[in-house]
Design a protein around this motif. Structure first.
Motif: not given
Length: 271
Positions: A93-94, A112-113
């Motif tokens: 995910s990173e 991710r964000n």
């Protein structure tokens, strides 16, 4: 990577594109990849930066639409993106993308964000960017620029006001077109000069990579950079460079003189 803004990958057959997309409205200045072939964990993706001011991330398994788009706001001035690189791809995910612009801006996008994680300005147009490794927790980021300057950032500890610590160096007496880290030693890297030279550097970590500021907040400490060797290969800028992942010290470079040179750097194990 074409001036028409089309991004294409080619397979074993030279005339067969395995992935092609109309990526940007204007010329694509820079491109990088991550995922697949053991280079970073996660999806196989390509990032492109363009004169149109946008940075786009493409999943080669999907057509037409980018999976991430970083564009200036309507109220912001559109800046020419000259450099992009993936990093921090140590889990599924990173992943981050660092982008450098013609006005000296460097922006770190958290995929991710989907947010700007950090930004700074090094005062000169950013010609090249590279993390020392794509597939580990962010460690170091090197940015090369106009006016003979390059900056090495220690990316392990971020301070809320001071940001990431960095060390500045000057070399080549010309534009520094790019940087490439040695695959076998992430603390060794080559910079590419507009005067036709290449310079080999070694980053030295400080005794303590962190310290506390006056308020007790942890902040990073930058190391030092030593020049190991330099050589002039021609009279025109060296614009492309790559290390062999298998044979330590074997490298290839290209320049504005339309010449491809294969070189060997010796005694790297002693650094």
């Amino acid at each position: 990577l074409l001036s028409s803004g089309i991004n294409a990958e080619y397979g074993e057959k030279a005339n067969t594109a395995v992935y092609s997309v109309q990526a940007h409205k204007e010329i694509i200045n820079c491109i990088d990849g991550c995922g697949g072939l053991g280079i970073g964990i996660g999806a196989p993706e390509i990032v492109t930066g363009s004169r149109d001011g946008t940075v786009k991330v493409w999943d080669v398994r999907q057509d037409e639409e980018p999976v991430a788009l970083m564009a200036p706001k309507d109220t912001e001035t559109k800046r020419d993106c000259w450099a992009v690189t993936f990093g921090n791809a140590y889990t599924e995910s990173e992943r981050v993308v660092a982008a450098g612009y013609d006005n000296g801006d460097i922006k770190l996008f958290d995929l991710r964000n989907m947010s700007v994680r950090w930004e700074t300005n090094i005062k000169n147009g950013v010609c090249g960017l590279q993390f020392d490794r794509k597939d580990i927790l962010m460690n170091k980021l090197v940015a090369t620029s106009l006016e003979s300057k390059f900056v090495t950032f220690d990316m392990r500890t971020h301070h809320p006001t001071a940001g990431y610590p960095s060390v500045n160096e000057k070399a080549h007496k010309s534009t520094i077109w790019g940087v490439r880290h040695l695959p076998q030693n992430r603390d060794v890297y080559m910079t590419l000069g507009g005067n036709g030279s290449i310079c080999l550097w070694k980053y030295n970590y400080p005794k303590d990579r962190t310290k506390q500021d006056k308020d007790g907040v942890e902040m990073g400490v930058a190391g030092t950079v030593d020049q190991v060797q330099n050589v002039v290969l021609g009279t025109q800028p060296i614009s492309g460079f790559d290390w062999s992942p298998d044979k330590e010290g074997l490298c290839v470079c290209s320049g504005f003189d339309q010449t491809v040179r294969v070189c060997i750097v010796t005694k790297l194990k002693s650094l």
